[in-house]
Design a protein around this motif. Sequence first.
Motif, short mmCIF file in Angstrom:
data_model
loop_
_atom_site.label_atom_id
_atom_site.label_comp_id
_atom_site.label_asym_id
_atom_site.label_seq_id
_atom_site.Cartn_x
_atom_site.Cartn_y
_atom_site.Cartn_z
N GLY A 1 0.92 -1.14 0.17
CA GLY A 1 0.07 -0.08 0.01
C GLY A 1 0.93 1.33 -0.03
O GLY A 1 2.04 1.27 0.41
N ASP A 2 0.28 2.43 -0.42
CA ASP A 2 0.91 3.51 -0.33
C ASP A 2 1.52 4.04 0.87
O ASP A 2 2.26 4.73 0.98
N GLY A 3 0.88 3.80 1.88
CA GLY A 3 1.00 4.46 3.24
C GLY A 3 1.81 3.49 4.00
O GLY A 3 2.01 3.98 5.28
N LEU A 4 2.24 2.29 3.16
CA LEU A 4 3.06 1.22 4.16
C LEU A 4 4.74 2.04 4.34
O LEU A 4 5.31 2.35 3.36
N PRO A 5 5.10 1.97 5.36
CA PRO A 5 6.27 2.42 6.04
C PRO A 5 7.43 1.19 5.77
O PRO A 5 7.86 0.75 6.76
N ILE A 6 7.65 0.85 4.51
CA ILE A 6 8.71 -0.31 4.21
C ILE A 6 9.80 -0.21 4.73
O ILE A 6 10.58 -1.21 5.23
N ASP A 7 10.37 0.96 5.18
CA ASP A 7 11.77 0.87 5.81
C ASP A 7 11.60 1.04 7.30
O ASP A 7 12.74 0.58 7.99
N GLU A 8 10.42 0.59 7.86
CA GLU A 8 10.40 0.55 9.41
C GLU A 8 9.75 -0.99 9.64
O GLU A 8 10.12 -1.30 10.85
N ILE A 9 9.30 -1.73 8.48
CA ILE A 9 8.63 -3.16 8.65
C ILE A 9 9.73 -4.00 9.35
O ILE A 9 9.52 -4.79 10.33
N GLU A 10 11.08 -4.29 8.88
CA GLU A 10 11.99 -5.09 9.19
C GLU A 10 12.37 -4.95 10.67
O GLU A 10 12.28 -5.97 11.31
N GLU A 11 12.53 -3.73 11.23
CA GLU A 11 12.80 -3.44 12.47
C GLU A 11 11.53 -3.73 13.56
O GLU A 11 11.63 -4.55 14.47
N SER A 12 10.47 -3.29 13.14
CA SER A 12 9.23 -3.50 13.59
C SER A 12 8.71 -5.18 14.12
O SER A 12 8.54 -5.26 15.04
N LEU A 13 8.87 -5.71 12.73
CA LEU A 13 8.60 -7.06 13.04
C LEU A 13 9.94 -8.21 13.32
O LEU A 13 9.56 -9.34 13.33
N SER A 14 10.97 -7.41 13.21
CA SER A 14 12.10 -8.53 13.30
C SER A 14 12.27 -9.40 12.24
O SER A 14 12.55 -10.60 12.59
N LEU A 15 11.77 -8.91 10.97
CA LEU A 15 11.76 -9.97 9.83
C LEU A 15 12.62 -9.40 8.85
O LEU A 15 12.29 -8.09 8.43
N ILE A 16 13.39 -10.07 8.18
CA ILE A 16 14.32 -9.60 6.70
C ILE A 16 13.54 -9.88 5.73
O ILE A 16 12.97 -11.17 5.45
N PRO A 17 13.21 -9.03 4.93
CA PRO A 17 12.32 -9.21 3.83
C PRO A 17 12.98 -10.08 2.55
O PRO A 17 14.06 -9.76 2.41
N THR B 1 2.98 0.31 -5.94
CA THR B 1 2.83 0.81 -4.43
C THR B 1 3.84 0.20 -3.78
O THR B 1 4.74 -0.59 -4.35
N ASN B 2 3.94 0.38 -2.51
CA ASN B 2 4.89 -0.04 -1.58
C ASN B 2 4.64 -1.58 -1.56
O ASN B 2 3.54 -1.92 -1.27
N VAL B 3 5.65 -2.32 -1.39
CA VAL B 3 5.62 -3.86 -1.22
C VAL B 3 6.54 -4.37 -0.39
O VAL B 3 7.71 -3.96 -0.48
N TRP B 4 6.27 -5.18 0.73
CA TRP B 4 6.96 -5.84 1.72
C TRP B 4 6.56 -7.29 1.89
O TRP B 4 5.61 -7.76 2.12
N VAL B 5 7.63 -8.10 1.41
CA VAL B 5 7.42 -9.63 1.33
C VAL B 5 8.32 -10.32 2.23
O VAL B 5 9.45 -9.95 2.17
N TRP B 6 7.71 -11.18 3.20
CA TRP B 6 8.54 -12.17 3.64
C TRP B 6 8.19 -13.65 3.30
O TRP B 6 6.99 -14.10 3.73
N ALA B 7 8.84 -14.23 2.78
CA ALA B 7 8.69 -15.75 2.32
C ALA B 7 9.09 -16.87 3.31
O ALA B 7 9.89 -16.71 4.05
N SER B 8 7.96 -17.78 3.33
CA SER B 8 8.37 -18.92 4.24
C SER B 8 9.50 -19.66 3.98
O SER B 8 9.94 -19.64 2.56
N PRO B 9 10.49 -19.95 5.00
CA PRO B 9 11.67 -20.57 4.47
C PRO B 9 11.64 -22.19 4.08
O PRO B 9 12.43 -22.73 3.76
N HIS B 10 10.53 -22.84 4.47
CA HIS B 10 10.14 -24.19 4.08
C HIS B 10 10.53 -24.40 2.52
O HIS B 10 9.97 -23.46 1.66
#
Length: 147
Positions: free
Chosen positions: A19-35, A54-63
């Motif tokens: 989404g346009d309002g997604l703070p993509i640079d803050e997600i990694e630290e906030s959720l402790s997940l590397i995109p 739009t802004n997109v941030w994805v974390w894929a399952s490591p399985h």
Amino acid sequence: MFKESNDGKWYRVSLRLMGDGLPIDEIEESLSLIPTVKNQKGSRLKPTNAKCETNVWVWASPHDSDVPFEKQIEDLLLVIEPKKKILKAILQEPNVEGELFLGYGSENGQGGAYISSDVLKRIADCGLSLDLDLYPPGNNEIEADGG
């Protein structure tokens, strides 16, 4: 990590925030997940060179991709449920959506997947939707990472 199961099926699960309002640079630290994927609106997408809409941030399952949806989702939920309050705050930002992106393929074009009501409830309790993308036979090389 692409690997078909013995019956020619594969499953990919990703947490996708957009989404346009997604703070993509803050997600990694906030959720402790590397995109796995992080694209800012207007950036160039490879290999097409199209612009990201739009802004997109994805974390894929490591399985491995031969692990069925239910197991991949349960393990992903174990990671994000302790951060549910933070995730819900991100999702309440204007113009932000979140989902579990499920990619599924079957070499014979047949099949399906089971997701229990308990797991569906846990997904909903995190404020997330489900997006299922089906891939036709012969497309087992597609990177279904949700990006």
